[in-house]
Design a protein around this motif. Structure first.
Motif, PDB file in Angstrom:
ATOM      1  N   GLY A 150       0.842  -1.199   0.000  1.00 43.19           N
ATOM      2  CA  GLY A 150       0.000   0.000   0.000  1.00 43.19           C
ATOM      3  C   GLY A 150       0.869   1.238   0.000  1.00 43.19           C
ATOM      4  N   GLY A 151       0.229   2.404  -0.111  1.00 45.99           N
ATOM      5  CA  GLY A 151       0.960   3.655  -0.256  1.00 45.99           C
ATOM      6  C   GLY A 151       1.858   3.982   0.934  1.00 45.99           C
ATOM      7  N   GLY A 152       1.285   3.878   2.159  1.00 43.94           N
ATOM      8  CA  GLY A 152       2.088   4.192   3.352  1.00 43.94           C
ATOM      9  C   GLY A 152       3.340   3.317   3.429  1.00 43.94           C
ATOM     10  N   PRO A 153       3.177   1.986   3.311  1.00 45.65           N
ATOM     11  CA  PRO A 153       4.368   1.122   3.317  1.00 45.65           C
ATOM     12  C   PRO A 153       5.345   1.440   2.170  1.00 45.65           C
ATOM     13  CG  PRO A 153       2.408  -0.176   3.745  1.00 45.65           C
ATOM     14  CD  PRO A 153       1.927   1.214   3.411  1.00 45.65           C
ATOM     15  N   SER A 174       1.640  18.413   3.298  1.00 44.30           N
ATOM     16  CA  SER A 174       1.755  17.185   2.499  1.00 44.30           C
ATOM     17  C   SER A 174       0.950  16.044   3.131  1.00 44.30           C
ATOM     18  CB  SER A 174       3.227  16.772   2.404  1.00 44.30           C
ATOM     19  OG  SER A 174       3.758  16.592   3.699  1.00 44.30           O
ATOM     20  N   TYR A 175       0.648  15.041   2.331  1.00 45.82           N
ATOM     21  CA  TYR A 175      -0.007  13.830   2.838  1.00 45.82           C
ATOM     22  C   TYR A 175       0.716  12.627   2.250  1.00 45.82           C
ATOM     23  CZ  TYR A 175      -3.458  10.364   4.179  1.00 45.82           C
ATOM     24  OH  TYR A 175      -4.067   9.274   4.749  1.00 45.82           O
ATOM     25  N   HIS A 176       1.253  11.781   3.118  1.00 46.96           N
ATOM     26  CA  HIS A 176       1.984  10.617   2.610  1.00 46.96           C
ATOM     27  C   HIS A 176       1.521   9.320   3.256  1.00 46.96           C
ATOM     28  CE1 HIS A 176       4.639  13.198   0.301  1.00 46.96           C
ATOM     29  NE2 HIS A 176       4.863  13.929   1.367  1.00 46.96           N
ATOM     30  N   GLY A 177       0.392   9.345   3.976  1.00 47.04           N
ATOM     31  CA  GLY A 177      -0.129   8.104   4.532  1.00 47.04           C
ATOM     32  C   GLY A 177      -0.349   8.180   6.030  1.00 47.04           C
ATOM     33  N   THR A 178      -0.855   7.077   6.597  1.00 47.24           N
ATOM     34  CA  THR A 178      -1.133   7.046   8.037  1.00 47.24           C
ATOM     35  C   THR A 178      -0.436   5.885   8.751  1.00 47.24           C
ATOM     36  OG1 THR A 178      -3.129   5.723   7.812  1.00 47.24           O
ATOM     37  CG2 THR A 178      -3.429   8.105   7.733  1.00 47.24           C
ATOM     38  N   VAL A 221       8.193  14.548  -1.754  1.00 50.70           N
ATOM     39  CA  VAL A 221       7.370  15.596  -2.367  1.00 50.70           C
ATOM     40  C   VAL A 221       6.248  14.988  -3.203  1.00 50.70           C
ATOM     41  CG1 VAL A 221       7.429  17.553  -3.986  1.00 50.70           C
ATOM     42  CG2 VAL A 221       9.446  17.042  -2.597  1.00 50.70           C
ATOM     43  N   GLU A 222       5.022  15.499  -3.014  1.00 50.40           N
ATOM     44  CA  GLU A 222       3.952  15.241  -3.995  1.00 50.40           C
ATOM     45  C   GLU A 222       4.020  16.415  -4.983  1.00 50.40           C
ATOM     46  OE1 GLU A 222      -0.192  14.599  -2.143  1.00 50.40           O
ATOM     47  OE2 GLU A 222       1.023  15.487  -0.571  1.00 50.40           O
ATOM     48  N   CYS A 223       4.290  16.165  -6.243  1.00 51.64           N
ATOM     49  CA  CYS A 223       4.392  17.279  -7.203  1.00 51.64           C
ATOM     50  C   CYS A 223       3.062  18.018  -7.317  1.00 51.64           C
ATOM     51  CB  CYS A 223       4.801  16.767  -8.582  1.00 51.64           C
ATOM     52  SG  CYS A 223       6.431  16.043  -8.572  1.00 51.64           S
ATOM     53  N   PHE A 235       9.780  11.428  -5.237  1.00 54.17           N
ATOM     54  CA  PHE A 235       8.469  11.893  -5.689  1.00 54.17           C
ATOM     55  C   PHE A 235       7.409  10.877  -5.265  1.00 54.17           C
ATOM     56  CE2 PHE A 235       9.620  14.816  -9.542  1.00 54.17           C
ATOM     57  CZ  PHE A 235      10.064  15.784  -8.651  1.00 54.17           C
ATOM     58  N   ASP A 236       6.477  11.335  -4.456  1.00 54.09           N
ATOM     59  CA  ASP A 236       5.311  10.512  -4.113  1.00 54.09           C
ATOM     60  C   ASP A 236       4.309  10.696  -5.255  1.00 54.09           C
ATOM     61  OD1 ASP A 236       2.858   9.599  -3.275  1.00 54.09           O
ATOM     62  OD2 ASP A 236       3.038  10.333  -1.222  1.00 54.09           O
ATOM     63  N   GLU A 237       4.300   9.739  -6.176  1.00 57.97           N
ATOM     64  CA  GLU A 237       3.421   9.835  -7.352  1.00 57.97           C
ATOM     65  C   GLU A 237       2.188   8.943  -7.181  1.00 57.97           C
ATOM     66  OE1 GLU A 237       5.105  10.120 -11.158  1.00 57.97           O
ATOM     67  OE2 GLU A 237       7.057  10.840 -10.482  1.00 57.97           O
ATOM     68  N   ILE A 238       1.862   8.672  -5.929  1.00 57.89           N
ATOM     69  CA  ILE A 238       0.758   7.763  -5.620  1.00 57.89           C
ATOM     70  C   ILE A 238      -0.559   8.269  -6.217  1.00 57.89           C
ATOM     71  CG2 ILE A 238      -0.672   6.994  -3.654  1.00 57.89           C
ATOM     72  CD1 ILE A 238       2.018   6.525  -2.145  1.00 57.89           C
ATOM     73  N   GLN A 239      -0.769   9.572  -6.221  1.00 58.88           N
ATOM     74  CA  GLN A 239      -2.030  10.097  -6.777  1.00 58.88           C
ATOM     75  C   GLN A 239      -1.889  10.563  -8.225  1.00 58.88           C
ATOM     76  OE1 GLN A 239      -5.128  12.040  -5.153  1.00 58.88           O
ATOM     77  NE2 GLN A 239      -4.770  11.559  -3.037  1.00 58.88           N
ATOM     78  N   THR A 240      -0.679  10.937  -8.621  1.00 55.53           N
ATOM     79  CA  THR A 240      -0.537  11.562  -9.944  1.00 55.53           C
ATOM     80  C   THR A 240      -0.323  10.551 -11.074  1.00 55.53           C
ATOM     81  OG1 THR A 240       1.780  11.895  -9.339  1.00 55.53           O
ATOM     82  CG2 THR A 240       0.329  13.808  -9.207  1.00 55.53           C
ATOM     83  N   GLY A 260       1.224   3.872  -6.041  1.00 54.73           N
ATOM     84  CA  GLY A 260       0.221   3.126  -5.268  1.00 54.73           C
ATOM     85  C   GLY A 260      -1.144   3.333  -5.908  1.00 54.73           C
ATOM     86  N   LYS A 261      -2.170   3.405  -5.095  1.00 56.76           N
ATOM     87  CA  LYS A 261      -3.547   3.676  -5.548  1.00 56.76           C
ATOM     88  C   LYS A 261      -3.914   2.987  -6.865  1.00 56.76           C
ATOM     89  CE  LYS A 261      -4.586   7.760  -2.942  1.00 56.76           C
ATOM     90  NZ  LYS A 261      -5.512   7.329  -1.917  1.00 56.76           N
ATOM     91  N   GLY A 262      -3.905   3.740  -8.000  1.00 58.88           N
ATOM     92  CA  GLY A 262      -4.391   3.200  -9.272  1.00 58.88           C
ATOM     93  C   GLY A 262      -3.469   2.173  -9.917  1.00 58.88           C
TER      94      GLY A 262
HETATM   95  C1  LIG Z   1      -0.007  11.255  -2.042  1.00 56.65           C
HETATM   96  C2  LIG Z   1      -0.307  10.086  -1.173  1.00 56.65           C
HETATM   97  N1  LIG Z   1       0.693   9.413  -0.595  1.00 56.65           N
HETATM   98  C3  LIG Z   1       0.474   8.341   0.196  1.00 56.65           C
HETATM   99  C4  LIG Z   1      -0.810   7.906   0.444  1.00 56.65           C
HETATM  100  C5  LIG Z   1      -1.029   6.715   1.337  1.00 56.65           C
HETATM  101  O1  LIG Z   1      -1.472   5.647   0.575  1.00 56.65           O
HETATM  102  P1  LIG Z   1      -2.309   4.461   1.258  1.00 56.65           P
HETATM  103  O2  LIG Z   1      -3.626   5.058   1.647  1.00 56.65           O
HETATM  104  O3  LIG Z   1      -2.416   3.425   0.186  1.00 56.65           O
HETATM  105  O4  LIG Z   1      -1.500   4.002   2.432  1.00 56.65           O
HETATM  106  C6  LIG Z   1      -1.885   8.582  -0.122  1.00 56.65           C
HETATM  107  C7  LIG Z   1      -3.275   8.148   0.145  1.00 56.65           C
HETATM  108  O5  LIG Z   1      -4.228   8.885  -0.001  1.00 56.65           O
HETATM  109  C8  LIG Z   1      -1.643   9.699  -0.942  1.00 56.65           C
HETATM  110  O6  LIG Z   1      -2.628  10.414  -1.487  1.00 56.65           O
END
Ligand SMILES: Cc1ncc(COP(=O)(O)O)c(C=O)c1O
Length: 444
Positions: free
Chosen positions: A116-119, A144-148, A224-226, A257-262, A285-287
């Motif tokens: 998942g994204g956080g890991p 920024s948001y990088h997970g929980t 960084v999330e771009c 680069f956290d490209e999880i959303q982009t 991650g995500k998609g």
């Molecule tokens: C930019 C970004 N990084 C990391 C995460 C964390 O991903 P996950 O919810 O799969 O742990 C998210 C989730 O919304 C996110 O938007």
């Protein structure tokens, strides 16, 4: 139909509430429609009402609900396997890693998969820790948001006061690590009320000062999330990202680069290509798994990677089912879906910008592919956030048959992020229902 599926599908409202007593939610809200089935960009609730889903379920269903081609791949692959532990060789992993390495910016060519994204953010942090020394502190941006997960939560806005109160994440700060924060070049608003170019310079100057004087040792890595999605769909300026790249080189640290959303959603596979800035590590991650769980990091060949001595090991880090759907989706993105995403994104963006004339409360429209945010303000000059109204517009949208996302640290950004397969007729429906919702809340 299987008896268990029959039992699940037959639950009525009272039974759902009985079962719900046993569910603990650590995020998200209840009380909306109970979703029953979806097809394409549309989802139906248990009362038979349909909605266009502009959240793509946490922005992850790039190909929409129940995509025929993905479902076919699932049916065919699942006859042979669903999951193989990462300790066993298997073709889906090798195929997908090779494909991602080919698509990624030159030199980023080793992939580690995870759950998942956080890991995945934590995996990137481990690679930084292996490669940068002496270092201890990681850097991230304001809001920024990088997970929980405990490793990533300290880098998310939910652990700061940026939304006007401390929430969620701050409770676990004793267990997580503090991140050093640098200003994000959010040029629509800035605390000094200076013009955009001046603010970018100020952000970069403050970053330099922080790297020089605010961190013990080298920064371990800069994450960084771009496009800062949860912060409010903030598209960071290219010059700012280029400046960060230079500073990372100068201070001998790594740019992540956290490209999880982009990824894909901005009409390009990688934000690195969209902004022409090459990071050392990309996080996905995500998609990525076409709606099935999968995350990954791609690292530069200059870096020391993981060693197979339990540095990074997860039971479900090799879900072959997600890997084959990811591979299928990559092929589909390449032959038309990315192009559709670019076209439909522009179409929505232009019409939303046109709405600004009629509704000056639309302070800003930020669009990159189908990664779209609409910021509502009291008036375009004062930019006071319209928090309650934005929520009311989201709720009106739901009544009118479109699910919008709601976000931003000021909770005044409507997110329009439908599946990348959305067509022009569906975009028109989104626009029409949005305008109806905006009119109801702001003019009636
Ligand atoms: C930019 C970004 N990084 C990391 C995460 C964390 O991903 P996950 O919810 O799969 O742990 C998210 C989730 O919304 C996110 O938007």
């Amino acid at each position: 139909m299987d008896k268990i599926l029959q039992e699940i599908y037959a639950l009525d409202k009272t039974q759902i509430e009985e079962c719900a007593k046993h569910v603990m939610l650590g995020g998200g809200t209840r009380g909306g429609p109970v979703l029953a089935r979806g097809k394409g960009v549309r989802v139906w609730d248990t009362d038979g009402r349909d909605y266009i889903d502009c959240t793509s379920q946490s922005w992850a269903l790039y190909l929409g609900y129940a995509n025929d081609e993905i479902n076919q791949v699932i049916r065919e692959h699942i006859e042979s396997m669903t999951h193989i532990h990462q300790g066993f060789d298997n073709k889906p992993r090798f195929y997908l890693a090779n494909k991602l390495a080919q698509l990624a910016p030159e030199g980023l060519n080793r992939v580690s998969f995870t759950v998942g994204g956080g890991p995945a953010i934590e995996a990137a942090m481990k690679i930084c820790a292996k490669n940068v020394s002496p270092s201890r502190d990681f850097v991230c941006l304001y809001d920024s948001y990088h997970g929980t997960t405990l490793g990533s939560m300290g880098a998310s806005w939910i652990s700061t006061h940026s939304c006007g109160k401390y929430i969620g994440g701050s409770r676990f700060l004793p267990l997580t690590r503090p991140f050093i924060r640098i200003p994000n070049a959010y040029t629509y608003r800035n605390p000094f009320n200076v013009d955009a170019e001046t603010y970018i310079d100020m952000c970069l100057t403050m970053t330099r000062e922080t790297f020089e004087r605010g961190i013990a040792g080298k920064p371990a890595g800069v994450i960084v999330e771009c496009i800062q999605a949860s912060a409010g769909q903030i598209i960071l300026p290219k010059r700012y990202l280029q400046g960060l790249r230079k500073l990372c080189d100068e201070f001998e640290t790594l740019l992540v680069f956290d490209e999880i959303q982009t990824f894909g959603r901005i009409g390009e596979m990688f934000a690195a290509d969209y902004f022409s800035v090459k990071p050392d590590i990309i996080v996905l991650g995500k998609g990525l798994g076409a709606g099935l769980p999968l995350a990954a990091i791609i690292i530069s060949d200059k870096l020391k990677g993981f060693d197979p001595d339990t540095e990074e090991l997860h039971t479900f880090a090799n879900p072959t089912l997600s890997m084959v759907t990811a591979a299928k989706q990559l092929a589909m993105l390449e032959v038309g879906i990315l192009e559709n995403c670019r076209k439909m994104g522009l179409y929505l963006g232009e019409h939303l910008k046109a709405m600004m004339e009629k509704y000056p409360e639309i302070g800003d429209v930020r669009q990159a592919g189908l990664h779209i945010g609409v910021e509502f303000v009291k008036d375009p000059k004062g930019k006071e956030p319209l928090e309650k109204e934005t929520m009311a517009i989201r709720d009106a949208g739901m009544k009118n048959g479109v699910i919008f996302g709601l976000g931003g640290v000021r909770k005044n950004v409507l997110k329009i992020k439908p599946p990348l397969i959305v067509n022009k007729t569906e975009c028109d429906e989104i626009l029409e229902k949005l305008e109806k919702s905006v009119y109801t809340v702001l003019r009636k």
